[in-house]
Write a protein that holds these residues in place. Structure first.
Motif, PDB file in Angstrom:
ATOM      1  N   GLN A  38     -14.952  -4.879 -14.794  1.00 18.95           N
ATOM      2  CA  GLN A  38     -15.807  -3.726 -14.501  1.00 18.95           C
ATOM      3  C   GLN A  38     -15.895  -3.475 -12.993  1.00 18.95           C
ATOM      4  OE1 GLN A  38     -19.508  -4.335 -16.597  1.00 18.95           O
ATOM      5  NE2 GLN A  38     -18.470  -4.510 -18.558  1.00 18.95           N
ATOM      6  N   LEU A  39     -14.712  -3.320 -12.389  1.00 13.35           N
ATOM      7  CA  LEU A  39     -14.610  -3.111 -10.955  1.00 13.35           C
ATOM      8  C   LEU A  39     -13.892  -1.806 -10.659  1.00 13.35           C
ATOM      9  CD1 LEU A  39     -13.350  -6.663  -9.967  1.00 13.35           C
ATOM     10  CD2 LEU A  39     -15.539  -5.668  -9.268  1.00 13.35           C
ATOM     11  N   ASN A  40     -14.236  -1.214  -9.549  1.00  8.96           N
ATOM     12  CA  ASN A  40     -13.443  -0.145  -8.975  1.00  8.96           C
ATOM     13  C   ASN A  40     -12.481  -0.814  -8.005  1.00  8.96           C
ATOM     14  OD1 ASN A  40     -14.981   1.960 -10.217  1.00  8.96           O
ATOM     15  ND2 ASN A  40     -16.573   1.541  -8.712  1.00  8.96           N
ATOM     16  N   ILE A  41     -11.275  -0.320  -7.930  1.00  7.45           N
ATOM     17  CA  ILE A  41     -10.277  -0.923  -7.051  1.00  7.45           C
ATOM     18  C   ILE A  41      -9.607   0.162  -6.237  1.00  7.45           C
ATOM     19  CG2 ILE A  41      -8.090  -2.193  -6.969  1.00  7.45           C
ATOM     20  CD1 ILE A  41      -9.002  -3.655  -9.501  1.00  7.45           C
ATOM     21  N   ARG A  42      -9.494  -0.074  -4.955  1.00  7.37           N
ATOM     22  CA  ARG A  42      -8.705   0.800  -4.085  1.00  7.37           C
ATOM     23  C   ARG A  42      -7.501  -0.007  -3.635  1.00  7.37           C
ATOM     24  NH1 ARG A  42     -10.445   5.015   0.305  1.00  7.37           N
ATOM     25  NH2 ARG A  42     -10.232   6.255  -1.577  1.00  7.37           N
ATOM     26  N   LEU A  43      -6.341   0.497  -3.943  1.00  5.20           N
ATOM     27  CA  LEU A  43      -5.097  -0.092  -3.463  1.00  5.20           C
ATOM     28  C   LEU A  43      -4.730   0.628  -2.177  1.00  5.20           C
ATOM     29  CD1 LEU A  43      -3.132  -0.150  -6.853  1.00  5.20           C
ATOM     30  CD2 LEU A  43      -4.431  -2.019  -5.807  1.00  5.20           C
ATOM     31  N   ALA A  44      -4.705  -0.098  -1.087  1.00  2.00           N
ATOM     32  CA  ALA A  44      -4.372   0.473   0.219  1.00  2.00           C
ATOM     33  C   ALA A  44      -3.090  -0.198   0.689  1.00  2.00           C
ATOM     34  CB  ALA A  44      -5.504   0.232   1.208  1.00  2.00           C
ATOM     35  N   TYR A  45      -2.020   0.587   0.766  1.00  5.24           N
ATOM     36  CA  TYR A  45      -0.701   0.053   1.098  1.00  5.24           C
ATOM     37  C   TYR A  45      -0.360   0.288   2.556  1.00  5.24           C
ATOM     38  CZ  TYR A  45       0.170  -0.375  -3.900  1.00  5.24           C
ATOM     39  OH  TYR A  45       0.102  -0.726  -5.216  1.00  5.24           O
ATOM     40  N   TYR A  46       0.251  -0.705   3.161  1.00  6.33           N
ATOM     41  CA  TYR A  46       0.811  -0.527   4.494  1.00  6.33           C
ATOM     42  C   TYR A  46       2.185   0.129   4.344  1.00  6.33           C
ATOM     43  CZ  TYR A  46      -2.848  -3.392   6.491  1.00  6.33           C
ATOM     44  OH  TYR A  46      -4.063  -3.860   6.899  1.00  6.33           O
ATOM     45  N   PRO A  47       2.483   1.122   5.168  1.00  2.00           N
ATOM     46  CA  PRO A  47       3.806   1.757   5.094  1.00  2.00           C
ATOM     47  C   PRO A  47       4.904   0.759   5.476  1.00  2.00           C
ATOM     48  CG  PRO A  47       2.280   3.070   6.415  1.00  2.00           C
ATOM     49  CD  PRO A  47       1.623   1.758   6.167  1.00  2.00           C
ATOM     50  N   PRO A  48       6.143   1.068   5.140  1.00  4.99           N
ATOM     51  CA  PRO A  48       7.245   0.180   5.524  1.00  4.99           C
ATOM     52  C   PRO A  48       7.210  -0.144   7.017  1.00  4.99           C
ATOM     53  CG  PRO A  48       8.048   1.926   4.095  1.00  4.99           C
ATOM     54  CD  PRO A  48       6.608   2.250   4.419  1.00  4.99           C
ATOM     55  N   TYR A  49       7.503  -1.385   7.335  1.00  4.36           N
ATOM     56  CA  TYR A  49       7.561  -1.899   8.703  1.00  4.36           C
ATOM     57  C   TYR A  49       6.196  -1.928   9.394  1.00  4.36           C
ATOM     58  CZ  TYR A  49      12.331  -0.782   7.504  1.00  4.36           C
ATOM     59  OH  TYR A  49      13.514  -0.680   6.841  1.00  4.36           O
ATOM     60  N   HIS A  50       5.122  -1.818   8.637  1.00  6.82           N
ATOM     61  CA  HIS A  50       3.786  -1.879   9.222  1.00  6.82           C
ATOM     62  C   HIS A  50       2.957  -3.032   8.662  1.00  6.82           C
ATOM     63  CE1 HIS A  50       4.919   2.102  10.576  1.00  6.82           C
ATOM     64  NE2 HIS A  50       3.924   2.042  11.426  1.00  6.82           N
ATOM     65  N   SER A  51       3.551  -3.859   7.819  1.00  8.06           N
ATOM     66  CA  SER A  51       2.770  -4.947   7.233  1.00  8.06           C
ATOM     67  C   SER A  51       2.281  -5.917   8.299  1.00  8.06           C
ATOM     68  CB  SER A  51       3.579  -5.680   6.163  1.00  8.06           C
ATOM     69  OG  SER A  51       4.719  -6.264   6.734  1.00  8.06           O
ATOM     70  N   LYS A  52       2.879  -5.872   9.496  1.00  6.64           N
ATOM     71  CA  LYS A  52       2.418  -6.755  10.577  1.00  6.64           C
ATOM     72  C   LYS A  52       0.960  -6.483  10.943  1.00  6.64           C
ATOM     73  CE  LYS A  52       4.462  -3.651  13.918  1.00  6.64           C
ATOM     74  NZ  LYS A  52       5.792  -3.306  14.325  1.00  6.64           N
ATOM     75  N   TYR A  53       0.442  -5.333  10.557  1.00  6.14           N
ATOM     76  CA  TYR A  53      -0.954  -5.008  10.837  1.00  6.14           C
ATOM     77  C   TYR A  53      -1.903  -5.560   9.768  1.00  6.14           C
ATOM     78  CZ  TYR A  53       1.197  -1.983  14.256  1.00  6.14           C
ATOM     79  OH  TYR A  53       1.949  -1.516  15.300  1.00  6.14           O
ATOM     80  N   ASN A  54      -1.349  -6.061   8.684  1.00  2.00           N
ATOM     81  CA  ASN A  54      -2.157  -6.659   7.620  1.00  2.00           C
ATOM     82  C   ASN A  54      -2.626  -8.029   8.113  1.00  2.00           C
ATOM     83  OD1 ASN A  54      -3.190  -7.792   5.262  1.00  2.00           O
ATOM     84  ND2 ASN A  54      -1.606  -6.904   3.971  1.00  2.00           N
ATOM     85  N   PRO A  55      -3.937  -8.289   8.128  1.00  2.76           N
ATOM     86  CA  PRO A  55      -4.451  -9.555   8.668  1.00  2.76           C
ATOM     87  C   PRO A  55      -3.850 -10.809   8.034  1.00  2.76           C
ATOM     88  CG  PRO A  55      -6.251  -8.020   8.293  1.00  2.76           C
ATOM     89  CD  PRO A  55      -5.007  -7.398   7.706  1.00  2.76           C
ATOM     90  N   ILE A  56      -3.435 -10.753   6.782  1.00  4.57           N
ATOM     91  CA  ILE A  56      -2.875 -11.956   6.163  1.00  4.57           C
ATOM     92  C   ILE A  56      -1.566 -12.389   6.816  1.00  4.57           C
ATOM     93  CG2 ILE A  56      -1.532 -10.914   4.289  1.00  4.57           C
ATOM     94  CD1 ILE A  56      -2.765 -13.245   2.531  1.00  4.57           C
ATOM     95  N   GLU A  57      -0.868 -11.463   7.447  1.00  6.15           N
ATOM     96  CA  GLU A  57       0.394 -11.814   8.089  1.00  6.15           C
ATOM     97  C   GLU A  57       0.196 -12.854   9.189  1.00  6.15           C
ATOM     98  OE1 GLU A  57       3.347 -11.008   6.954  1.00  6.15           O
ATOM     99  OE2 GLU A  57       2.517  -9.681   5.428  1.00  6.15           O
ATOM    100  N   ARG A  58      -0.961 -12.825   9.856  1.00  2.00           N
ATOM    101  CA  ARG A  58      -1.228 -13.813  10.902  1.00  2.00           C
ATOM    102  C   ARG A  58      -1.413 -15.209  10.304  1.00  2.00           C
ATOM    103  NH1 ARG A  58      -2.619  -9.134  12.617  1.00  2.00           N
ATOM    104  NH2 ARG A  58      -4.735  -8.729  12.041  1.00  2.00           N
TER     105      ARG A  58
END
Length: 185
Positions: A78-98
């Motif tokens: 019973q959750l709302n979910i927003r899928l927010a995708y990083y565009p190609p070659y931008h995943s470096k901005y995703n905090p998990i990459e660090r």
């Protein structure tokens, strides 16, 4: 083995899941289910999850099995979910990459020739002074699982893609932001 992670940036908490199987849409949603089952009691007021993701093939918003499973997850919990995708070659901005960089530096070229060796390195690393929760997923996942076009059209009725009219400055955002709204019956 392949690692898959869930990172909570505000809490600096890292959850690492490892598999010897393929990372598939089913694997990704099973990891999310496991995470939510074990952690949801900590977040009783949360009604919406925002999932920042790379635009990998297994979790693409056009991947039929992923969308089917993530909708099932939303309804089950019973959750709302927003899928927010990083565009190609931008995943470096995703905090998990660090966090991946920290893990790679921690094992510092050691030979990870056994499952236990890899898991021990992952369990003993620290991210901002905290050890991650590490789990091994032993299930084998089948690749190539797809829905029919008709089944996917039913899935599309259950999601909302951000449209060009929602944002005149950023065309084609519908592939980068998807909302799944839980609506109780």
């Amino acid at each position: 083995m392949t690692p898959y992670g869930i990172f909570l940036p505000e809490l600096d908490e890292l959850f690492l899941y490892f598999t010897e199987s393929k990372v598939t849409s089913d694997f990704i949603v099973d990891v999310l289910v496991d995470f939510w089952k074990t952690q949801r009691q900590r977040f009783p007021l949360i009604k919406t999850l925002i999932l920042n993701q790379d635009n990998g093939g297994e979790n693409s918003s056009r991947r039929t099995q992923f969308m089917k499973r993530i909708i099932e997850f939303a309804h089950q919990y019973q959750l709302n979910i927003r899928l927010a995708y990083y565009p190609p070659y931008h995943s470096k901005y995703n905090p998990i990459e660090r966090t991946w960089a920290v893990l790679e530096n921690y094992w510092n070229g050691s030979i990870l020739d056994e499952v236990e060796t890899a898991l021990n390195f992952a369990q003993n690393m620290t991210w901002k002074g905290k050890h991650p929760l590490v789990k091994l997923v032993t299930q084998t996942y089948e690749t190539g699982v797809k829905l029919t076009k008709q089944a996917m059209s039913e899935i599309e009725k259950q999601i909302e893609r951000l449209t060009n009219s929602d944002s005149e400055h950023f065309p084609n955002l519908g592939k980068w932001f998807i909302d799944i709204c839980y609506a109780p019956t």
